[in-house]
Design a protein around this motif. Sequence first.
Motif, PDB file in Angstrom:
ATOM      1  N   GLY A  10       0.631  -1.147  -0.073  1.00 30.13           N
ATOM      2  CA  GLY A  10      -0.280  -0.131  -0.092  1.00 30.13           C
ATOM      3  C   GLY A  10       0.822   1.254   0.087  1.00 30.13           C
ATOM      4  O   GLY A  10       0.201   2.300  -0.058  1.00 30.13           O
ATOM      5  N   ALA A  11       2.000   1.218   0.064  1.00 31.43           N
ATOM      6  CA  ALA A  11       3.003   2.380   0.355  1.00 31.43           C
ATOM      7  C   ALA A  11       4.230   2.036  -0.712  1.00 31.43           C
ATOM      8  O   ALA A  11       5.298   2.706  -0.378  1.00 31.43           O
ATOM      9  CB  ALA A  11       3.439   2.557   1.707  1.00 31.43           C
ATOM     10  N   MET A  12       3.913   1.579  -1.979  1.00 28.61           N
ATOM     11  CA  MET A  12       5.085   1.604  -2.837  1.00 28.61           C
ATOM     12  C   MET A  12       5.295   2.650  -3.823  1.00 28.61           C
ATOM     13  O   MET A  12       4.194   2.938  -4.269  1.00 28.61           O
ATOM     14  CB  MET A  12       5.075   0.040  -3.581  1.00 28.61           C
ATOM     15  CG  MET A  12       5.090  -0.930  -2.576  1.00 28.61           C
ATOM     16  SD  MET A  12       6.855  -1.284  -2.196  1.00 28.61           S
ATOM     17  CE  MET A  12       7.495  -1.724  -3.604  1.00 28.61           C
ATOM     18  N   GLU A  13       6.382   3.277  -3.921  1.00 31.99           N
ATOM     19  CA  GLU A  13       6.611   4.124  -5.235  1.00 31.99           C
ATOM     20  C   GLU A  13       6.665   3.442  -6.465  1.00 31.99           C
ATOM     21  O   GLU A  13       7.500   2.445  -6.448  1.00 31.99           O
ATOM     22  CB  GLU A  13       7.830   5.094  -4.620  1.00 31.99           C
ATOM     23  CG  GLU A  13       7.499   6.066  -3.426  1.00 31.99           C
ATOM     24  CD  GLU A  13       8.774   6.891  -2.982  1.00 31.99           C
ATOM     25  OE1 GLU A  13       9.824   6.792  -3.405  1.00 31.99           O
ATOM     26  OE2 GLU A  13       8.427   7.894  -2.177  1.00 31.99           O
ATOM     27  N   ALA A 106       2.577  -8.157  -2.945  1.00 35.47           N
ATOM     28  CA  ALA A 106       2.152  -6.727  -2.248  1.00 35.47           C
ATOM     29  C   ALA A 106       0.735  -6.623  -2.073  1.00 35.47           C
ATOM     30  O   ALA A 106       0.156  -6.190  -0.885  1.00 35.47           O
ATOM     31  CB  ALA A 106       2.575  -5.723  -3.048  1.00 35.47           C
ATOM     32  N   SER A 107      -0.143  -7.172  -2.932  1.00 34.75           N
ATOM     33  CA  SER A 107      -1.547  -6.962  -2.689  1.00 34.75           C
ATOM     34  C   SER A 107      -1.982  -8.201  -1.768  1.00 34.75           C
ATOM     35  O   SER A 107      -2.955  -7.663  -0.818  1.00 34.75           O
ATOM     36  CB  SER A 107      -2.339  -7.379  -4.052  1.00 34.75           C
ATOM     37  OG  SER A 107      -3.661  -7.647  -4.211  1.00 34.75           O
ATOM     38  N   ARG A 110      -1.756  -7.080   1.928  1.00 30.99           N
ATOM     39  CA  ARG A 110      -2.572  -6.030   2.470  1.00 30.99           C
ATOM     40  C   ARG A 110      -3.626  -6.878   3.508  1.00 30.99           C
ATOM     41  O   ARG A 110      -4.398  -5.910   4.318  1.00 30.99           O
ATOM     42  CB  ARG A 110      -3.462  -5.536   1.515  1.00 30.99           C
ATOM     43  CG  ARG A 110      -2.695  -4.531   0.673  1.00 30.99           C
ATOM     44  CD  ARG A 110      -2.225  -3.286   1.140  1.00 30.99           C
ATOM     45  NE  ARG A 110      -3.172  -2.287   1.542  1.00 30.99           N
ATOM     46  CZ  ARG A 110      -3.761  -1.297   0.788  1.00 30.99           C
ATOM     47  NH1 ARG A 110      -3.353  -1.252  -0.600  1.00 30.99           N
ATOM     48  NH2 ARG A 110      -4.614  -0.656   1.460  1.00 30.99           N
ATOM     49  N   ASN A 309      -0.555  -0.317  -5.777  1.00 32.15           N
ATOM     50  CA  ASN A 309      -0.635  -0.437  -4.408  1.00 32.15           C
ATOM     51  C   ASN A 309      -2.066  -0.844  -3.923  1.00 32.15           C
ATOM     52  O   ASN A 309      -2.146  -0.983  -2.690  1.00 32.15           O
ATOM     53  CB  ASN A 309      -0.524   1.140  -3.761  1.00 32.15           C
ATOM     54  CG  ASN A 309       1.182   1.417  -3.635  1.00 32.15           C
ATOM     55  OD1 ASN A 309       1.688   0.679  -3.059  1.00 32.15           O
ATOM     56  ND2 ASN A 309       1.420   2.435  -4.373  1.00 32.15           N
TER      57      ASN A 309
END
Length: 515
Positions: A10-13, A106-107, A110, A309
């Motif tokens: 949720g906080a990836m650039e 990454a998903s 969460r 994200n």
Amino acid sequence: MTETVTLRPGAMELRAWRAAYRGAAVTLDPACRGEVEAGAEAVRAILAKGEPVYGINTGFGRLASVRIDEADLATLQRNLVLSHASGVGEPLPDAVVRLVMALKAASLARGASGIRWATLETLLACLERGLTPVIPGQGSVGASGDLAPLAHMSAVLLGEGEARLDGETLPAAEALARAGIAPLQLGPKEGLALLNGTQVSTALALAGLFEAERAFQAALVTGALSTDAACGSDGPFDERIQRLRGHRGQIAVAAALRGLMEGSAIRASHRTGDDRIQDPYCLRCQPQVMGACLDLLRQAAATLAVEANGVSDNPLVFAGTGEVISGGNFHAEPVAFAADMIALALCEIGSLAERRITLLTDPTLSGLPAFLTPRPGLNSGFMIPQVTAAALVSENKQRAHPASVDSIPTSANQEDHVSMATHGARRLGPMAANVAAVLGIELLAAAQGCDFRAPLRSSDPLERAKALLRARVPMLQDDRFLGPEIAFATGLAASGALAEAAGTGLLPDLDGDAS
């Protein structure tokens, strides 16, 4: 030392996804474990109540009303993965597949997908040990998730299908054994969680964005070099012109072009006494056209950064209340629009470059020898490289038709509107490769044109870019076999080496503001 990207759900650039695509190692921030385990516990609690919940103890799609006995829940999830692994076509590139896996991890991390931590660890272990599932590129319509391609990824975790490991393509079970990874036994909801989502279309769109970014940067360099080769004016790049219109991308491109041409003796040589009043649009309108492309790429980047994200599973588990709610986050319409924008930008970058190549080969417009050869007639010079560029540009025009406006019903009309994001994003890689080849040809032509202006030199940034080419490719005096030279120049554009050599510090950054 290999760069490492730490997934912070949720906080990836955007720069982190770029690094992962370019080969960085990927790890997961363990701080997310609590949320993942809470989601898994919520699924267990729902099963204990015995109520029907989609994706946990029911069938899928149009079969959602079919209740599944508890004894068959593990089989249900395995069957889902195997039945949906129905893709066809050429496999996706390994770099894209690794990005798919990172996005999926990454998903899932969460905590809204209801999977166990151990399941997430299996996916991460494959990433860590270089085990890459073979995913056929065709078979997703970009809604209800990228079901078929994600099923191929997930099947490998079960020991089914094929995977790449240490340069070999192996049966998945053998690849897992070699990598020391036990085949996964799926729990309730886990097959659906692995399959549902936009990670394939998003990975393809991100890969296209990153390749378009390099093409854009290279086109600024080749465009500036062509302007010098044609003895074009840098007057249209004046900051005051751009400020009066106000588009952010246009302002940034004009600044980059001014920086690239600053100090050029070629430009200084015709600043006064030039009978030409205005240059053709392919030179004069670079800030307007390339600036509009930059604005499109930035908008696409913003959309994809949000999507990467997000959680695009269905149904979603809300551990705090114990609820499981069905929705439509799997619908990849935002990704489809982003992919269409990238395709349009790629098409126009290549189209403008091809027009500059044509200008340079036409003596009536450029003042250079016909087809950039010292002895035209005996030699054809750049006659056919321009034809090649034209062919590639027209191919990209055909590919640039919006994918997002298409739809076709699936799953017995339960899934009656789809995004077509996946193939809309999959075309971007070949389109970017076409643009890189056009820019490679322009680099050759522009360098040749500048050589005809000797002893006058271009600016320092452009001379550095030209020197990178001339280290391997001498000026064309008489016709020779150009294939390897075009390939080399194309590689300079595609790899980012050309923009790096120019070293202006003025090239756009899609992660944020352009400097």
